[in-house]
Design an enzyme around this catalytic site. Structure first.
Site, PDB file in Angstrom:
ATOM      1  N   HIS A  38     -69.616 -49.583-109.740  1.00 33.84           N
ATOM      2  CA  HIS A  38     -68.311 -49.328-108.917  1.00 33.84           C
ATOM      3  C   HIS A  38     -68.260 -47.658-108.806  1.00 33.84           C
ATOM      4  O   HIS A  38     -68.633 -46.978-109.716  1.00 33.84           O
ATOM      5  CB  HIS A  38     -67.186 -50.018-109.624  1.00 33.84           C
ATOM      6  N   ASP A  50     -65.871 -58.466-107.402  1.00 32.54           N
ATOM      7  CA  ASP A  50     -66.265 -59.421-106.416  1.00 32.54           C
ATOM      8  C   ASP A  50     -67.381 -60.230-107.249  1.00 32.54           C
ATOM      9  O   ASP A  50     -68.061 -61.228-106.753  1.00 32.54           O
ATOM     10  CB  ASP A  50     -67.020 -58.545-105.458  1.00 32.54           C
TER      11      ASP A  50
HETATM   12  N1  ACO Z   1     -77.588 -52.516-108.542  1.00 33.11           N
HETATM   13  C1  ACO Z   1     -78.360 -51.767-108.626  1.00 33.11           C
HETATM   14  N2  ACO Z   1     -78.315 -50.475-108.568  1.00 33.11           N
HETATM   15  C2  ACO Z   1     -76.989 -50.050-108.942  1.00 33.11           C
HETATM   16  C3  ACO Z   1     -76.053 -50.804-108.338  1.00 33.11           C
HETATM   17  C4  ACO Z   1     -76.204 -52.056-108.267  1.00 33.11           C
HETATM   18  N3  ACO Z   1     -75.329 -53.163-107.610  1.00 33.11           N
HETATM   19  N4  ACO Z   1     -74.748 -49.940-108.320  1.00 33.11           N
HETATM   20  C5  ACO Z   1     -75.261 -48.645-108.409  1.00 33.11           C
HETATM   21  N5  ACO Z   1     -76.698 -48.637-108.732  1.00 33.11           N
HETATM   22  C6  ACO Z   1     -77.603 -47.439-109.122  1.00 33.11           C
HETATM   23  C7  ACO Z   1     -77.878 -46.540-107.659  1.00 33.11           C
HETATM   24  O1  ACO Z   1     -79.073 -47.075-107.057  1.00 33.11           O
HETATM   25  C8  ACO Z   1     -77.943 -45.305-108.588  1.00 33.11           C
HETATM   26  O2  ACO Z   1     -79.178 -45.132-109.183  1.00 33.11           O
HETATM   27  P1  ACO Z   1     -79.811 -43.728-109.185  1.00 33.11           P
HETATM   28  O3  ACO Z   1     -78.764 -42.748-110.047  1.00 33.11           O
HETATM   29  O4  ACO Z   1     -81.084 -43.867-110.048  1.00 33.11           O
HETATM   30  O5  ACO Z   1     -80.050 -43.218-107.767  1.00 33.11           O
HETATM   31  C9  ACO Z   1     -76.708 -45.337-109.517  1.00 33.11           C
HETATM   32  O6  ACO Z   1     -76.585 -46.560-109.875  1.00 33.11           O
HETATM   33  C10 ACO Z   1     -75.325 -44.899-108.945  1.00 33.11           C
HETATM   34  O7  ACO Z   1     -74.925 -45.486-107.606  1.00 33.11           O
HETATM   35  P2  ACO Z   1     -74.306 -45.155-106.406  1.00 33.11           P
HETATM   36  O8  ACO Z   1     -74.797 -45.845-105.319  1.00 33.11           O
HETATM   37  O9  ACO Z   1     -74.651 -43.602-106.259  1.00 33.11           O
HETATM   38  O10 ACO Z   1     -72.978 -45.295-106.848  1.00 33.11           O
HETATM   39  P3  ACO Z   1     -71.748 -45.307-105.836  1.00 33.11           P
HETATM   40  O11 ACO Z   1     -70.418 -44.902-106.489  1.00 33.11           O
HETATM   41  O12 ACO Z   1     -72.041 -44.336-104.436  1.00 33.11           O
HETATM   42  O13 ACO Z   1     -71.720 -46.679-105.370  1.00 33.11           O
HETATM   43  C11 ACO Z   1     -71.047 -49.279-105.169  1.00 33.11           C
HETATM   44  C12 ACO Z   1     -70.728 -47.812-105.685  1.00 33.11           C
HETATM   45  C13 ACO Z   1     -71.373 -48.962-103.642  1.00 33.11           C
HETATM   46  C14 ACO Z   1     -70.232 -49.956-105.369  1.00 33.11           C
HETATM   47  C15 ACO Z   1     -72.651 -49.549-105.780  1.00 33.11           C
HETATM   48  O14 ACO Z   1     -72.317 -49.713-106.952  1.00 33.11           O
HETATM   49  C16 ACO Z   1     -73.227 -50.806-105.012  1.00 33.11           C
HETATM   50  O15 ACO Z   1     -73.643 -50.731-104.377  1.00 33.11           O
HETATM   51  N6  ACO Z   1     -72.618 -52.002-105.793  1.00 33.11           N
HETATM   52  C17 ACO Z   1     -73.336 -53.143-105.124  1.00 33.11           C
HETATM   53  C18 ACO Z   1     -72.059 -53.661-104.050  1.00 33.11           C
HETATM   54  C19 ACO Z   1     -70.937 -54.155-104.596  1.00 33.11           C
HETATM   55  O16 ACO Z   1     -70.577 -54.760-105.747  1.00 33.11           O
HETATM   56  N7  ACO Z   1     -69.747 -53.608-103.956  1.00 33.11           N
HETATM   57  C20 ACO Z   1     -68.326 -53.988-104.258  1.00 33.11           C
HETATM   58  C21 ACO Z   1     -67.712 -52.871-104.901  1.00 33.11           C
HETATM   59  S1  ACO Z   1     -66.125 -53.288-105.593  1.00 33.11           S
HETATM   60  C22 ACO Z   1     -65.222 -53.238-104.201  1.00 33.11           C
HETATM   61  O17 ACO Z   1     -65.549 -52.414-103.350  1.00 33.11           O
HETATM   62  C23 ACO Z   1     -64.131 -54.226-104.058  1.00 33.11           C
END
Ligand code: ACO
Length: 426
Positions: free
Chosen positions: A304, A361
Site C-alpha cells: 500500500h 483487497d
Molecule cells: N508485490 C510485489 N512487490 C511489491 C508489491 C506487491 N504487491 N507492492 C510493492 N512491491 C514492491 C515494489 O516492487 C517495490 O520494490 P523495489 O523497492 O524493489 O522497487 C516496493 O515494493 C515499493 O513498491 P511501489 O510500487 O514503489 O509502492 P507504491 O506505493 O508506488 O505502490 C501499490 C503501492 C500500487 C498498492 C503496490 O503495493 C501494489 O502494486 N500492490 C498490489 C496491487 C494492490 O493490491 N493494490 C490495491 C492497493 S489498496 C487500494 O488501492 C484500495
C-alpha cells in the site's frame, strides 16, 4: 519544532511556512514557491505532496490507524450503519436521530432511476464490465438531472440522489448481465437489504435477505467508506476542481478505482488465488515470479502506498471471512490459499524489508464470493462503499473558499524550438 523551513537556492535563502495537522502531521507549504523562486517541485506519484487540508479521514500508515472524523474504523465497522457513516463522512458529525431519519427518508425517496435510464442498460453488451457500465450510468445522471450543472455545493439533492440511485444502477446492471428482469427498489427495506433485494430477488419467488448477509454488506461498505487522498478520490477532487458536476467527478473516480493497482485489485486477488489453486498449490513458483521484477507479477492485495503495517480493514475482513463462511456453509479453498500465501509472504524477507502487508483487497473478494457477488462486480462493491468518501471530499473542496483548479506543473524534457521541415525534405 520548526515553525518555518529554510530553502537556499542560487545563494538566496527563502523561508517556507510549516503547516501542522491536528494529529501533528507536518508539511512544508510551497504554494508560493514558484512565484518566489521560479522553481517548481517534482514528485512523481505525489508520494510527498499534500494536495489539500482535510478534516474527514486520518490515516497513520506506520501504526495502522484509520479514523473518520475521529471515530476508528474498527468501532464504526462494529457498531454503525453504513448510512450513518455516510452522513458522518459527508457532513462531519454522527447524525442525531431526527437528522438520520430525514437523511434516510431522502435516500428512500430517490431510489428509483428515471425509466428512460433503465433502457440505457439495453445498449450495453451483457458481457460488458460492470465498472464501465457503472461509470457511464453515473455520468448519465447529469443528463437526467441537468440542474446539477449549476448546483450550489450546499445543495444536498444531488448527494442524496447519487447515494440512493447508485445502488439501483449497480443492481440493474447485474440483472441485465444475467438476463433477468430488473427488480425495482423496495423502500420498506434498509439501504443494504434493499440492495440485496434488487440484486438477488426475482419476480418468480419470494425473497428475504439473510440478516447476517445484510450485516456483512453493511460492514463491507463501511470499511470502504473513505480513505483520504487515494487515486480515485484525488481524481474526484481534480475533476471537481474545474467545477464539473458531482456526477461527472464521481464517474471519473469510478474509472480511476477500476485499475488493478487500486480498487481493481480485489478482482485480481481472486484471479491470482485461482491461478495458484490451478497450479496445484505451487506457492513457491508463484512467489518466485513475484520477486522476479522482470515477470511483472505482483502479489495482489499486498502493499500500500500509505500503510507500512497491517491495513486495519484487512484485519476486520480476515476475521469476517473466518466467521461468515462457516455461517453460509461455504467451504472456499481460496480462503486457505489466501491464508497460506499471507503466512509465506509475512515470513519472506522480500516482503518484510519492503513493509508489504495485506491491504483491504486481500480478503474482501473471498467475502464477496461467499455472498454470491460475481467476481467482476467486486470493484463495483468497492465503489458503492467508497461513494460517501468521494462525495464528502468533493463537498469539502467545493466549500473551501480557497479552492483552486487542480493543475500540476511539469519539467519539459523534449526538443528545443526548431523550424518545421517540409514533407519532401524529411
Ligand atoms: N508485490 C510485489 N512487490 C511489491 C508489491 C506487491 N504487491 N507492492 C510493492 N512491491 C514492491 C515494489 O516492487 C517495490 O520494490 P523495489 O523497492 O524493489 O522497487 C516496493 O515494493 C515499493 O513498491 P511501489 O510500487 O514503489 O509502492 P507504491 O506505493 O508506488 O505502490 C501499490 C503501492 C500500487 C498498492 C503496490 O503495493 C501494489 O502494486 N500492490 C498490489 C496491487 C494492490 O493490491 N493494490 C490495491 C492497493 S489498496 C487500494 O488501492 C484500495
Amino acid at each position: 519544532m520548526a515553525d518555518s523551513a529554510k530553502l537556499t537556492l542560487e545563494g538566496t535563502e527563502y523561508e517556507l511556512p510549516i503547516v501542522v495537522g491536528s494529529e501533528d502531521e507536518k508539511a512544508i507549504d510551497i504554494s508560493k514557491l514558484r512565484d518566489q523562486t521560479g522553481y517548481v517541485t517534482i514528485d512523481g506519484g505525489y508520494k510527498n505532496t499534500g494536495s489539500c487540508l482535510s478534516s474527514i479521514t486520518y490515516l497513520d500508515g506506520e501504526k495502522g490507524i484509520l479514523r473518520h472524523r475521529g471515530y476508528s474504523i474498527e468501532n464504526l465497522a462494529e457498531k454503525a450503519e453504513f448510512l450513518e457513516v455516510a452522513y458522518l463522512v459527508i457532513y462531519g458529525t454522527l447524525p442525531t436521530s431526527n437528522e438520520y431519519e430525514e437523511f434516510k427518508k431522502g435516500i428512500r425517496d430517490h431510489s428509483i432511476i428515471h425509466e428512460d435510464m433503465r433502457h440505457l442498460f439495453d445498449g450495453f453488451p451483457s458481457s460488458g464490465h460492470p465498472m464501465s457500465i457503472l461509470s457511464s450510468m453515473v455520468c448519465a445522471l447529469s443528463a437526467y438531472y441537468p440542474d446539477c450543472l449549476d448546483a450550489d455545493p450546499a445543495d444536498d439533492i444531488h448527494i442524496t440522489r447519487l447515494l440512493s440511485k447508485i445502488r439501483t444502477i449497480v443492481a440493474f446492471g447485474y440483472k441485465k448481465s444475467i438476463g433477468h428482469p430488473a427488480m425495482y427498489p423496495r423502500n420498506d427495506l434498509s439501504y443494504c437489504a434493499n440492495f440485496m433485494h434488487m440484486m438477488f430477488a426475482n419476480p418468480a419467488e419470494p425473497y428475504e435477505a439473510d440478516p447476517i448477509i445484510v450485516k456483512a454488506i453493511n460492514t463491507l461498505l463501511i470499511l470502504h467508506a473513505d480513505h483520504e487522498q487515494n487515486c480515485s478520490t484525488a481524481t474526484v477532487r481534480l475533476v471537481g476542481s474545474s467545477n464539473a458536476n458531482l456526477y461527472a467527478a464521481v464517474s471519473a473516480g469510478i474509472l480511476a478505482l477500476w485499475g488493478p493497482l487500486h480498487g481493481g485489485a480485489n478482482q485480481a486477488v481472486i484471479e491470482m488465488l485461482q491461478e495458484i489453486q490451478d497450479s496445484g498449490g505451487d506457492y513457491k513458483g508463484f512467489m518466485d515470479k513475484v520477486k522476479d521484477k522482470s515477470s511483472g507479477v505482483r502479489l495482489m492485495g499486498f502493499g500500500h502506498r500509505v500503510y507500512k503495517s497491517y491495513d486495519p480493514r484487512a484485519k476486520v475482513l480476515k476475521d469476517m471471512a473466518a466467521k461468515l463462511l462457516p455461517h453460509l456453509k461455504v467451504d472456499d479453498p481460496l480462503l486457505d490459499i489466501a491464508k497460506n500465501l499471507e503466512a509465506i509472504a509475512l515470513e519472506d524477507s522480500y516482503f518484510v524489508e519492503r513493509n508489504l502487508y495485506p491491504n483491504v483487497d486481500f480478503y474482501s473478494g473471498i467475502v464477496y464470493r461467499a455472498l454470491g457477488i460475481p467476481v467482476n462486480m467486486f470493484t463495483v462493491m468497492f465503489a458503492l462503499g467508497r461513494l460517501p468518501g468521494w462525495i464528502g471530499q468533493w463537498r469539502e473542496m467545493m466549500r473551501d473558499p480557497g479552492k483552486k483548479i487542480g493543475r500540476p506543473r511539469q519539467i519539459f524534457t523534449g526538443e528545443n524550438a526548431r523550424p518545421f521541415v517540409e514533407l519532401d525534405k524529411r
